[in-house]
Write a protein that holds these residues in place. Structure first.
Motif, PDB file in Angstrom:
ATOM      1  N   THR A 148       0.836  -1.193   0.000  1.00 39.78           N
ATOM      2  CA  THR A 148       0.000   0.000   0.000  1.00 39.78           C
ATOM      3  C   THR A 148       0.874   1.247   0.000  1.00 39.78           C
ATOM      4  OG1 THR A 148      -1.670  -1.190   1.266  1.00 39.78           O
ATOM      5  CG2 THR A 148      -1.850   1.200   1.218  1.00 39.78           C
ATOM      6  N   ASP A 149       0.526   2.220  -0.834  1.00 39.18           N
ATOM      7  CA  ASP A 149       1.345   3.419  -0.908  1.00 39.18           C
ATOM      8  C   ASP A 149       1.154   4.283   0.338  1.00 39.18           C
ATOM      9  OD1 ASP A 149      -0.619   5.846  -1.639  1.00 39.18           O
ATOM     10  OD2 ASP A 149      -1.306   4.043  -2.672  1.00 39.18           O
ATOM     11  N   ALA A 150       2.105   5.187   0.564  1.00 39.75           N
ATOM     12  CA  ALA A 150       2.137   5.975   1.786  1.00 39.75           C
ATOM     13  C   ALA A 150       0.916   6.879   1.935  1.00 39.75           C
ATOM     14  CB  ALA A 150       3.415   6.808   1.818  1.00 39.75           C
ATOM     15  N   LEU A 151       0.454   7.464   0.838  1.00 44.68           N
ATOM     16  CA  LEU A 151      -0.701   8.356   0.932  1.00 44.68           C
ATOM     17  C   LEU A 151      -1.956   7.572   1.290  1.00 44.68           C
ATOM     18  CD1 LEU A 151      -2.091  11.066   0.726  1.00 44.68           C
ATOM     19  CD2 LEU A 151      -2.210  10.761  -1.760  1.00 44.68           C
ATOM     20  N   THR A 152      -2.167   6.430   0.667  1.00 40.60           N
ATOM     21  CA  THR A 152      -3.343   5.621   0.987  1.00 40.60           C
ATOM     22  C   THR A 152      -3.323   5.189   2.452  1.00 40.60           C
ATOM     23  OG1 THR A 152      -3.573   4.834  -1.291  1.00 40.60           O
ATOM     24  CG2 THR A 152      -4.593   3.497   0.425  1.00 40.60           C
ATOM     25  N   ARG A 153      -2.152   4.834   2.957  1.00 37.60           N
ATOM     26  CA  ARG A 153      -2.041   4.466   4.373  1.00 37.60           C
ATOM     27  C   ARG A 153      -2.420   5.641   5.265  1.00 37.60           C
ATOM     28  NH1 ARG A 153       2.836   2.055   2.756  1.00 37.60           N
ATOM     29  NH2 ARG A 153       4.065   3.707   3.769  1.00 37.60           N
ATOM     30  N   LEU A 154      -1.919   6.830   4.934  1.00 41.41           N
ATOM     31  CA  LEU A 154      -2.221   7.997   5.752  1.00 41.41           C
ATOM     32  C   LEU A 154      -3.695   8.358   5.690  1.00 41.41           C
ATOM     33  CD1 LEU A 154      -0.601   9.881   7.588  1.00 41.41           C
ATOM     34  CD2 LEU A 154      -0.286  11.415   5.636  1.00 41.41           C
ATOM     35  N   LEU A 155      -4.294   8.234   4.521  1.00 39.29           N
ATOM     36  CA  LEU A 155      -5.726   8.498   4.384  1.00 39.29           C
ATOM     37  C   LEU A 155      -6.566   7.520   5.213  1.00 39.29           C
ATOM     38  CD1 LEU A 155      -5.895   9.265   0.560  1.00 39.29           C
ATOM     39  CD2 LEU A 155      -6.584  10.845   2.380  1.00 39.29           C
ATOM     40  N   SER A 156      -6.072   6.296   5.384  1.00 38.07           N
ATOM     41  CA  SER A 156      -6.811   5.309   6.176  1.00 38.07           C
ATOM     42  C   SER A 156      -6.749   5.615   7.664  1.00 38.07           C
ATOM     43  CB  SER A 156      -6.261   3.902   5.913  1.00 38.07           C
ATOM     44  OG  SER A 156      -4.970   3.737   6.490  1.00 38.07           O
ATOM     45  N   GLU A 157      -5.784   6.437   8.072  1.00 37.79           N
ATOM     46  CA  GLU A 157      -5.591   6.749   9.487  1.00 37.79           C
ATOM     47  C   GLU A 157      -6.206   8.080   9.902  1.00 37.79           C
ATOM     48  OE1 GLU A 157      -1.367   6.818   9.749  1.00 37.79           O
ATOM     49  OE2 GLU A 157      -1.127   4.672   9.304  1.00 37.79           O
ATOM     50  N   ARG A 158      -6.481   8.955   8.940  1.00 39.14           N
ATOM     51  CA  ARG A 158      -6.919  10.320   9.253  1.00 39.14           C
ATOM     52  C   ARG A 158      -8.172  10.668   8.461  1.00 39.14           C
ATOM     53  NH1 ARG A 158      -2.304  13.639   9.717  1.00 39.14           N
ATOM     54  NH2 ARG A 158      -3.771  15.397   9.608  1.00 39.14           N
ATOM     55  N   ASP A 159      -8.995  11.560   9.013  1.00 39.25           N
ATOM     56  CA  ASP A 159     -10.182  11.967   8.255  1.00 39.25           C
ATOM     57  C   ASP A 159      -9.968  13.285   7.522  1.00 39.25           C
ATOM     58  OD1 ASP A 159     -10.194  13.680  10.405  1.00 39.25           O
ATOM     59  OD2 ASP A 159     -12.287  13.313  10.964  1.00 39.25           O
ATOM     60  N   TRP A 160      -8.814  13.909   7.674  1.00 37.48           N
ATOM     61  CA  TRP A 160      -8.409  15.043   6.837  1.00 37.48           C
ATOM     62  C   TRP A 160      -6.897  15.111   6.814  1.00 37.48           C
ATOM     63  CZ3 TRP A 160      -5.269  18.668   9.065  1.00 37.48           C
ATOM     64  CH2 TRP A 160      -5.319  18.805  10.456  1.00 37.48           C
ATOM     65  N   LEU A 161      -6.361  15.598   5.696  1.00 39.67           N
ATOM     66  CA  LEU A 161      -4.938  15.829   5.550  1.00 39.67           C
ATOM     67  C   LEU A 161      -4.750  17.237   5.009  1.00 39.67           C
ATOM     68  CD1 LEU A 161      -3.793  12.515   3.781  1.00 39.67           C
ATOM     69  CD2 LEU A 161      -3.712  13.025   6.233  1.00 39.67           C
ATOM     70  N   MET A 162      -3.682  17.896   5.443  1.00 44.29           N
ATOM     71  CA  MET A 162      -3.427  19.226   4.919  1.00 44.29           C
ATOM     72  C   MET A 162      -2.301  19.174   3.891  1.00 44.29           C
ATOM     73  SD  MET A 162      -2.892  22.916   6.805  1.00 44.29           S
ATOM     74  CE  MET A 162      -1.106  22.999   6.844  1.00 44.29           C
ATOM     75  N   ALA A 163      -2.564  19.751   2.735  1.00 39.31           N
ATOM     76  CA  ALA A 163      -1.556  19.865   1.691  1.00 39.31           C
ATOM     77  C   ALA A 163      -0.816  21.192   1.855  1.00 39.31           C
ATOM     78  CB  ALA A 163      -2.204  19.749   0.318  1.00 39.31           C
ATOM     79  N   ASP A 164      -0.026  21.568   0.865  1.00 43.21           N
ATOM     80  CA  ASP A 164       0.794  22.770   0.980  1.00 43.21           C
ATOM     81  C   ASP A 164       0.093  23.976   0.372  1.00 43.21           C
ATOM     82  OD1 ASP A 164       0.932  22.149  -1.696  1.00 43.21           O
ATOM     83  OD2 ASP A 164       3.119  22.120  -1.819  1.00 43.21           O
ATOM     84  N   GLY A 165       0.872  25.038   0.142  1.00 42.72           N
ATOM     85  CA  GLY A 165       0.331  26.259  -0.430  1.00 42.72           C
ATOM     86  C   GLY A 165       0.908  26.548  -1.799  1.00 42.72           C
ATOM     87  N   ALA A 166       1.270  27.793  -2.024  1.00 49.49           N
ATOM     88  CA  ALA A 166       1.752  28.232  -3.334  1.00 49.49           C
ATOM     89  C   ALA A 166       3.207  27.847  -3.549  1.00 49.49           C
ATOM     90  CB  ALA A 166       1.599  29.739  -3.459  1.00 49.49           C
ATOM     91  N   THR A 167       3.547  27.633  -4.806  1.00 51.19           N
ATOM     92  CA  THR A 167       4.948  27.502  -5.196  1.00 51.19           C
ATOM     93  C   THR A 167       5.452  28.843  -5.733  1.00 51.19           C
ATOM     94  OG1 THR A 167       4.798  25.146  -5.696  1.00 51.19           O
ATOM     95  CG2 THR A 167       6.563  26.356  -6.754  1.00 51.19           C
ATOM     96  N   GLY A 168       4.806  29.354  -6.764  1.00 51.03           N
ATOM     97  CA  GLY A 168       5.273  30.569  -7.420  1.00 51.03           C
ATOM     98  C   GLY A 168       5.359  31.767  -6.495  1.00 51.03           C
ATOM     99  N   THR A 169       4.316  32.010  -5.707  1.00 49.96           N
ATOM    100  CA  THR A 169       4.317  33.179  -4.825  1.00 49.96           C
ATOM    101  C   THR A 169       5.507  33.148  -3.887  1.00 49.96           C
ATOM    102  OG1 THR A 169       1.889  33.110  -4.869  1.00 49.96           O
ATOM    103  CG2 THR A 169       2.917  34.546  -3.239  1.00 49.96           C
ATOM    104  N   ASN A 170       5.775  31.985  -3.304  1.00 50.31           N
ATOM    105  CA  ASN A 170       6.907  31.857  -2.394  1.00 50.31           C
ATOM    106  C   ASN A 170       8.233  32.061  -3.108  1.00 50.31           C
ATOM    107  OD1 ASN A 170       6.049  30.842   0.492  1.00 50.31           O
ATOM    108  ND2 ASN A 170       4.682  29.797  -0.932  1.00 50.31           N
TER     109      ASN A 170
END
Length: 336
Positions: free
Chosen positions: A2-24
């Motif tokens: 099982t890939d890492a993201l699928t494992r994490l999704l099975s453990e949590r009911d929300w995940l936070m992604a990142d923000g902007a690339t270009g602005t930073n």
């Protein structure tokens, strides 16, 4: 396995992604029109700073600095022969930081559009698109990305080509489209159209959704459109930090950290599982978003009136799922 993201999704009911690339990166000195992917090799410390900003703010997922890392986009800078090098480098820096973080952080290999129009409307064939996406995917895989992350796509044909390429690379993936033309993508796709397309793919994504677009309000209306289709696949919401405005000769996004905190909680309550920001979203926005998601209880699904009351008015009267028809037009943007 099982890939890492699928494992994490099975453990949590929300995940936070990142923000902007270009602005930073613009704030770090990237010039307008310069390809940020070159910084993966020429200024790796700045890319470490970019990734660390998201990790330190609490992001569970961050995207690599490879949005324009396909041969068609790099050809504009005579760098089409460096696809493997630049994508691998962008992922390797991310892998290093994620492994040092002390927690599970997903390195998502960013894959943006080719910038070309797909046949039959344009000259880019399906086979050529698959080849370009596959080359980029192999570079990201070699660099240690956990998952591939297709984003800011407008054409369903390009989305399908990427899905095929990612199968060739044997990599799990997620994929978002940008709904910025009266609730549709620039090529006319509605939220309902996207769900139908995703569910029919031979190699469907782990999660799907929307990024960029117009403002946070419009993006959440699209998320509600996804939820209305009844798909059980996790939904991604990556909205811009407000609306871009020119201030003293520079583009400034007017969304405050507090507004983005409201957006994050409402995105979760609208049905999104993976929540992040796009253009204009800085570490200070992410910190407030993470705090809100961590401390505020889940609420009922917001109404359209509740969304506009907290986040501002929609940019169009329709979400694109009615009888209105938006003209297709070409515009390919970097994830600023």
């Amino acid at each position: 396995m099982t890939d890492a993201l699928t494992r994490l999704l099975s453990e949590r009911d929300w995940l936070m992604a990142d923000g902007a690339t270009g602005t930073n990166l613009f704030n770090m000195g990237l010039g307008a029109g310069d390809p940020p992917e070159l910084w993966n090799v020429e200024a790796p410390e700045k890319i470490r700073t970019l990734y660390a900003g998201a990790i330190d703010a609490g992001s569970d997922i961050f995207l690599t600095n490879t949005f324009g890392g396909n041969a068609a986009r790099l050809k504009l800078h005579d760098a089409q022969s460096r696809v493997m090098e630049l994508n691998r480098a962008g992922a390797e820096i991310g892998r290093e930081l994620a492994d040092r973080s002390g927690r599970t952080v997903i390195v998502a290999g960013s894959v943006g559009p080719t910038g070309e129009i797909m046949a039959p409307m344009g000259a880019l064939t399906h086979a050529a698109a698959v080849e370009m996406f596959h080359e980029q995917a192999e570079g990201l895989k070699a660099g240690g990305a956990d998952v591939l992350w297709l984003e800011t796509i407008s054409a369903p044909e390009e989305y399908r080509a990427a899905a095929e390429a990612f199968a060739l690379a044997d990599m799990p993936w997620c994929g978002t489209m940008s709904f910025d033309t009266a609730g549709r993508t620039m090529m006319g796709v509605t939220s309902a159209d996207m769900v139908a397309m995703v569910e029919k793919l031979p190699n469907p994504p782990i999660a799907f959704g929307a990024n960029c677009g117009v403002g946070a309000s419009d993006l959440l209306r699209t998320v509600l459109g996804f939820a209305a289709q009844g798909s059980e696949r996790p939904v991604i919401s990556k909205g811009n930090a407000g609306i871009p405005k020119y201030v003293d000769g520079h583009i400034h996004y007017d969304g405050t950290p507090e507004l983005m905190a409201e957006y994050a909680v409402m995105a979760r309550d609208c049905g999104a599982t993976i929540i992040g920001g796009c253009c204009g979203t800085m570490p200070e926005h992410l910190e407030k978003m993470h705090e809100a998601l961590s401390t505020r209880p889940r609420g009922p699904r917001p109404t359209l009136d509740e969304i506009t009351a907290k986040l501002g008015a929609f940019s169009s009267a329709s979400d694109g799922t009615g009888e209105d028809a938006a003209p297709a037009r070409r515009r390919t943007r970097r994830r600023a």
